[in-house]
Design an enzyme around this catalytic site. Structure first.
Site, PDB file in Angstrom:
ATOM      1  N   ASP A  12      34.862  42.055  41.210  1.00  0.00           N
ATOM      2  CA  ASP A  12      33.728  41.044  41.026  1.00  0.00           C
ATOM      3  C   ASP A  12      32.378  40.572  40.345  1.00  0.00           C
ATOM      4  O   ASP A  12      31.635  40.559  40.205  1.00  0.00           O
ATOM      5  CB  ASP A  12      32.675  41.616  42.186  1.00  0.00           C
ATOM      6  CG  ASP A  12      32.741  41.415  43.753  1.00  0.00           C
ATOM      7  OD1 ASP A  12      33.748  40.943  44.027  1.00  0.00           O
ATOM      8  OD2 ASP A  12      32.451  42.519  44.363  1.00  0.00           O
ATOM      9  N   LYS A  15      34.964  37.151  37.613  1.00  0.00           N
ATOM     10  CA  LYS A  15      36.252  36.908  36.905  1.00  0.00           C
ATOM     11  C   LYS A  15      37.082  34.910  37.553  1.00  0.00           C
ATOM     12  O   LYS A  15      37.550  34.242  36.377  1.00  0.00           O
ATOM     13  CB  LYS A  15      37.691  37.366  37.995  1.00  0.00           C
ATOM     14  CG  LYS A  15      37.280  39.445  37.463  1.00  0.00           C
ATOM     15  CD  LYS A  15      38.401  40.050  38.502  1.00  0.00           C
ATOM     16  CE  LYS A  15      38.653  39.897  39.809  1.00  0.00           C
ATOM     17  NZ  LYS A  15      36.959  40.577  39.957  1.00  0.00           N
ATOM     18  N   GLY A  39      37.933  37.803  46.352  1.00  0.00           N
ATOM     19  CA  GLY A  39      36.390  36.573  46.157  1.00  0.00           C
ATOM     20  C   GLY A  39      36.269  35.992  45.114  1.00  0.00           C
ATOM     21  O   GLY A  39      35.401  37.197  44.480  1.00  0.00           O
ATOM     22  N   HIS A  40      37.202  35.306  44.957  1.00  0.00           N
ATOM     23  CA  HIS A  40      36.657  34.543  43.546  1.00  0.00           C
ATOM     24  C   HIS A  40      36.126  33.086  43.329  1.00  0.00           C
ATOM     25  O   HIS A  40      36.360  32.316  44.447  1.00  0.00           O
ATOM     26  CB  HIS A  40      37.993  34.706  42.320  1.00  0.00           C
ATOM     27  CG  HIS A  40      38.597  35.515  42.445  1.00  0.00           C
ATOM     28  ND1 HIS A  40      39.748  35.679  41.445  1.00  0.00           N
ATOM     29  CD2 HIS A  40      38.484  36.719  42.946  1.00  0.00           C
ATOM     30  CE1 HIS A  40      39.852  36.717  41.654  1.00  0.00           C
ATOM     31  NE2 HIS A  40      39.759  37.429  42.089  1.00  0.00           N
ATOM     32  N   GLN A 220      40.610  42.166  42.876  1.00  0.00           N
ATOM     33  CA  GLN A 220      39.934  43.320  42.105  1.00  0.00           C
ATOM     34  C   GLN A 220      39.415  43.972  40.187  1.00  0.00           C
ATOM     35  O   GLN A 220      38.928  43.037  39.598  1.00  0.00           O
ATOM     36  CB  GLN A 220      40.601  44.595  42.416  1.00  0.00           C
ATOM     37  CG  GLN A 220      40.710  44.372  44.184  1.00  0.00           C
ATOM     38  CD  GLN A 220      42.165  43.115  44.683  1.00  0.00           C
ATOM     39  OE1 GLN A 220      43.386  43.060  43.866  1.00  0.00           O
ATOM     40  NE2 GLN A 220      41.466  42.373  45.076  1.00  0.00           N
TER      41      GLN A 220
HETATM   42  P1  GDP Z   1      35.048  37.648  41.374  1.00  0.00           P
HETATM   43  O1  GDP Z   1      36.192  38.665  41.974  1.00  0.00           O
HETATM   44  O2  GDP Z   1      35.059  38.759  40.162  1.00  0.00           O
HETATM   45  O3  GDP Z   1      35.678  36.831  40.430  1.00  0.00           O
HETATM   46  O4  GDP Z   1      33.662  37.878  41.413  1.00  0.00           O
HETATM   47  P2  GDP Z   1      32.619  37.286  41.867  1.00  0.00           P
HETATM   48  O5  GDP Z   1      33.363  35.742  42.918  1.00  0.00           O
HETATM   49  O6  GDP Z   1      32.737  38.234  43.661  1.00  0.00           O
HETATM   50  O7  GDP Z   1      31.259  37.294  42.245  1.00  0.00           O
HETATM   51  C1  GDP Z   1      30.579  36.966  40.796  1.00  0.00           C
HETATM   52  C2  GDP Z   1      29.631  36.396  41.970  1.00  0.00           C
HETATM   53  O8  GDP Z   1      28.518  36.406  40.389  1.00  0.00           O
HETATM   54  C3  GDP Z   1      29.832  35.388  42.023  1.00  0.00           C
HETATM   55  O9  GDP Z   1      28.881  34.589  43.071  1.00  0.00           O
HETATM   56  C4  GDP Z   1      29.180  34.505  41.106  1.00  0.00           C
HETATM   57  O10 GDP Z   1      29.030  32.968  41.128  1.00  0.00           O
HETATM   58  C5  GDP Z   1      28.575  34.831  40.434  1.00  0.00           C
HETATM   59  N1  GDP Z   1      28.613  34.773  39.017  1.00  0.00           N
HETATM   60  C6  GDP Z   1      29.558  35.035  38.080  1.00  0.00           C
HETATM   61  N2  GDP Z   1      28.812  34.466  36.084  1.00  0.00           N
HETATM   62  C7  GDP Z   1      28.161  34.667  36.743  1.00  0.00           C
HETATM   63  C8  GDP Z   1      26.249  34.827  35.909  1.00  0.00           C
HETATM   64  O11 GDP Z   1      26.727  34.614  34.424  1.00  0.00           O
HETATM   65  N3  GDP Z   1      24.851  34.744  36.158  1.00  0.00           N
HETATM   66  C9  GDP Z   1      25.163  34.846  37.702  1.00  0.00           C
HETATM   67  N4  GDP Z   1      23.439  35.196  38.036  1.00  0.00           N
HETATM   68  N5  GDP Z   1      26.132  34.635  38.403  1.00  0.00           N
HETATM   69  C10 GDP Z   1      26.909  34.761  37.811  1.00  0.00           C
HETATM   70  P1  IMO Z   2      37.637  40.746  44.167  1.00  0.00           P
HETATM   71  O1  IMO Z   2      38.986  39.934  43.481  1.00  0.00           O
HETATM   72  C1  IMO Z   2      35.414  44.222  45.382  1.00  0.00           C
HETATM   73  C2  IMO Z   2      37.278  46.936  47.800  1.00  0.00           C
HETATM   74  C3  IMO Z   2      37.250  47.089  49.055  1.00  0.00           C
HETATM   75  C4  IMO Z   2      37.960  48.888  49.360  1.00  0.00           C
HETATM   76  C5  IMO Z   2      39.153  49.027  48.522  1.00  0.00           C
HETATM   77  C6  IMO Z   2      40.390  48.250  48.774  1.00  0.00           C
HETATM   78  O2  IMO Z   2      36.610  39.839  44.601  1.00  0.00           O
HETATM   79  O3  IMO Z   2      37.543  41.444  42.760  1.00  0.00           O
HETATM   80  P2  IMO Z   2      41.187  46.725  50.275  1.00  0.00           P
HETATM   81  O4  IMO Z   2      41.092  45.460  51.464  1.00  0.00           O
HETATM   82  O5  IMO Z   2      41.542  45.888  48.987  1.00  0.00           O
HETATM   83  O6  IMO Z   2      42.443  47.799  50.694  1.00  0.00           O
HETATM   84  O7  IMO Z   2      40.094  47.817  50.091  1.00  0.00           O
HETATM   85  O8  IMO Z   2      38.651  47.535  47.850  1.00  0.00           O
HETATM   86  N1  IMO Z   2      37.640  45.467  47.295  1.00  0.00           N
HETATM   87  C7  IMO Z   2      37.359  44.847  46.420  1.00  0.00           C
HETATM   88  N2  IMO Z   2      35.628  45.105  45.454  1.00  0.00           N
HETATM   89  N3  IMO Z   2      35.859  42.825  44.873  1.00  0.00           N
HETATM   90  C8  IMO Z   2      36.911  42.805  45.617  1.00  0.00           C
HETATM   91  O9  IMO Z   2      38.042  42.084  45.271  1.00  0.00           O
HETATM   92  C9  IMO Z   2      37.928  43.814  45.873  1.00  0.00           C
HETATM   93  N4  IMO Z   2      39.253  43.682  46.486  1.00  0.00           N
HETATM   94  C10 IMO Z   2      39.071  45.392  47.432  1.00  0.00           C
HETATM   95  O10 IMO Z   2      35.749  46.835  49.187  1.00  0.00           O
HETATM   96  O11 IMO Z   2      36.391  49.225  48.671  1.00  0.00           O
HETATM   97 MG    MG Z   3      34.965  39.213  43.982  1.00  0.00          MG
END
Ligand code: GDP
Ligand code: IMO
Ligand code: MG
Length: 425
Positions: A12, A15, A39-40, A220
């Site tokens: 998270d 990415k 979840g991107h 991840q």
């Molecule tokens: P990922 O799994 O690495 O793609 O990250 P996620 O999408 O799960 O979580 C990142 C969250 O932060 C999302 O809701 C993005 O829209 C948000 N985000 C990404 N970059 C920034 C930033 O620079 N500032 C803020 N406030 N939010 C951001």
């Molecule tokens: P993105 O790509 C954050 C965590 C789960 C759990 C562990 C194992 O959005 O960064 P799994 O279902 O993979 O067997 O769960 O890994 N986990 C993540 N945490 N971001 C993710 O993906 C994750 N994918 C799995 O919460 O602790």
């Molecule tokens: Mg994510």
């Protein structure tokens, strides 16, 4: 030119946002591991897209988006994602899926839920662990096997359903699955996906040979890596840069850069030790300002200060050449910001990330404090225009990790990204 983007922390890190930002220039974006546990989030103008299996380059019509052989494929989820994107006017005809991608089947999701009662990892319940376990155990099915069908496939499939049913019924006392019903369902799903299937290793190889720009989008993060993460509190794949090769079918000599994506602080979802975790008001401020609630499961993310021990470790195990620091704007209101530079463990100071989960559980962070910038930076567009204290914070991270920062994100939207160094050069 091939560039790998990896999460440098526990996932998270942003990415999706960084991939989307760089995809404007890229010819091809490749997912190489994970599955619908990812979840991107991509935000463009007033639209927000949550991507789980589809690469975050999909919003560009001309960018080829590849789901590589290393991704475990939940066809039902993928079809939902395609449908949702198409409904919102996004063309998905530039999607390609590896014939070799192993399937996540209904019993994998069931087993994930049942087994986590005992493992207590706090998985996403998307069937990831059981699907990868079957792949390694040679008890899985690739999409090519299903498309091809035939008696060999059907016998193996029925035997697997029977075996899984015995576990589900005899150990957990729950309802099993009907093999014929499941087969009909997954055959229907595979038929809908057939038009996307390709020899994706060859496509990527040719793109690199033709000097195209190829981005590998990790899911991840480094500390969730099955080999290098905080085992057993990890996922079941290799998000680290090496996974880009095995998960896509290209060799390591093709990769020119590895971009480590790190939040300006740290978060983690699920169980497991987290040395800089804040359970006080500061942690709550990070959670609220950063909207730290899971994209896949909606769970509240645990939050804490930036940890340079983790980043140095991520630099080592991924071969990071450039950093992308995200969510800098979330720190805007703090008087003081902290960076962890080492761990106090018993009477020692550790500067390298420990391999023992028991040692990690007992580590106390050692912090340096820097003055905050107390300014809204969400519309800043160049590094020089950031408040000096924000610049110093980034420079401190560079000094502690030995890696230059290429990108700084100051908000979730595509245009809230500061370029400090070009990635494709
Ligand atoms: P990922 O799994 O690495 O793609 O990250 P996620 O999408 O799960 O979580 C990142 C969250 O932060 C999302 O809701 C993005 O829209 C948000 N985000 C990404 N970059 C920034 C930033 O620079 N500032 C803020 N406030 N939010 C951001
Ligand atoms: P993105 O790509 C954050 C965590 C789960 C759990 C562990 C194992 O959005 O960064 P799994 O279902 O993979 O067997 O769960 O890994 N986990 C993540 N945490 N971001 C993710 O993906 C994750 N994918 C799995 O919460 O602790
Ligand atoms: Mg994510």
């Amino acid at each position: 030119m091939a560039v790998v983007l990896v999460g440098a922390q526990w996932g998270d890190e942003g990415k999706g946002k960084i991939t989307d930002f760089l995809a404007e220039e890229a010819d091809c974006v490749v997912r190489y591991q994970g599955g619908s546990n990812a979840g991107h989030t991509v935000e463009v103008m007033h639209e927000k897209f949550m991507l789980h299996l589809i690469p975050s380059g999909i919003l560009y019509r001309d960018t080829l988006c590849i789901i590589g052989n290393g991704v475990v494929l939940d066809m039902e989820k993928l079809l939902d994602e395609i449908e949702e994107l198409e409904k919102r006017g996004v063309d998905t005809s530039n999607l390609r899926i590896s014939y070799r991608a192993p399937l996540v089947l209904p019993y994998h999701k069931k087993m994930d839920e049942l087994e986590d009662r005992y493992k207590r990892i706090g998985t996403t319940k998307r069937g990831i662990g059981p699907a990868y376990a079957d792949k390694i155990n040679r008890a899985g099915f690739r999409i090519v096997d299903l498309i091809e069908g035939g008696s060999f496939f059907e016998e193996r499939f029925k035997a697997q359903v029977e075996y899984k049913n015995r576990i589900i019924k005899e150990i957990y006392g729950e309802e099993g699955f009907d093999a014929d019903e499941m087969l009909a369902k997954i055959k229907g799903e595979a038929a809908k996906l057939e038009k996307y299937l390709a020899d994706t290793s060859l496509l990527i190889y040719q793109a690199i040979k033709d000097k195209k720009k190829v981005l590998f989008e990790g899911a991840q993060g480094t500390l969730l890596d099955i080999d290098h993460g905080t085992y057993p509190y990890v996922t079941s794949s290799n998000p680290t840069a090496g996974g880009a090769c095995t998960g896509s079918g290209i060799g390591p000599t093709s990769i020119k850069k590895v971009v480590g994506i790190a939040k300006a602080y740290t978060t983690r979802v699920g169980e497991g030790p987290f040395p800089t975790e804040l359970t006080d008001e500061a942690g709550e401020i990070l959670r609220q300002r950063g909207a730290e609630f899971g994209t896949t499961t909606g769970r509240a993310r645990r939050c804490g200060w930036f940890d340079a021990v983790i980043l140095r470790y991520a630099v080592r195990v991924n071969g990071i050449t450039d950093l992308a620091i995200t969510k800098m704007d979330v720190l805007d209101d703090f008087d003081v910001v902290k960076i962890c530079t080492g761990y106090k463990y018993k009477d020692k100071i550790l500067t390298e990330f420990p391999e023992s989960i028991n040692v990690l559980k007992e580590c106390e962070p050692v912090y340096i404090e820097l003055p905050g910038w107390k300014e809204d930076i969400s519309s800043v567009t160049s590094f020089e225009d950031l408040p000096l204290n924000a610049q110093r914070y980034i420079e401190k991270i560079e000094e502690l990790t030995g890696i230059k920062t290429a990108l700084v994100a100051v908000g979730p939207k595509r245009d809230q990204t500061i370029i400090k160094e070009e990635i494709f050069c």
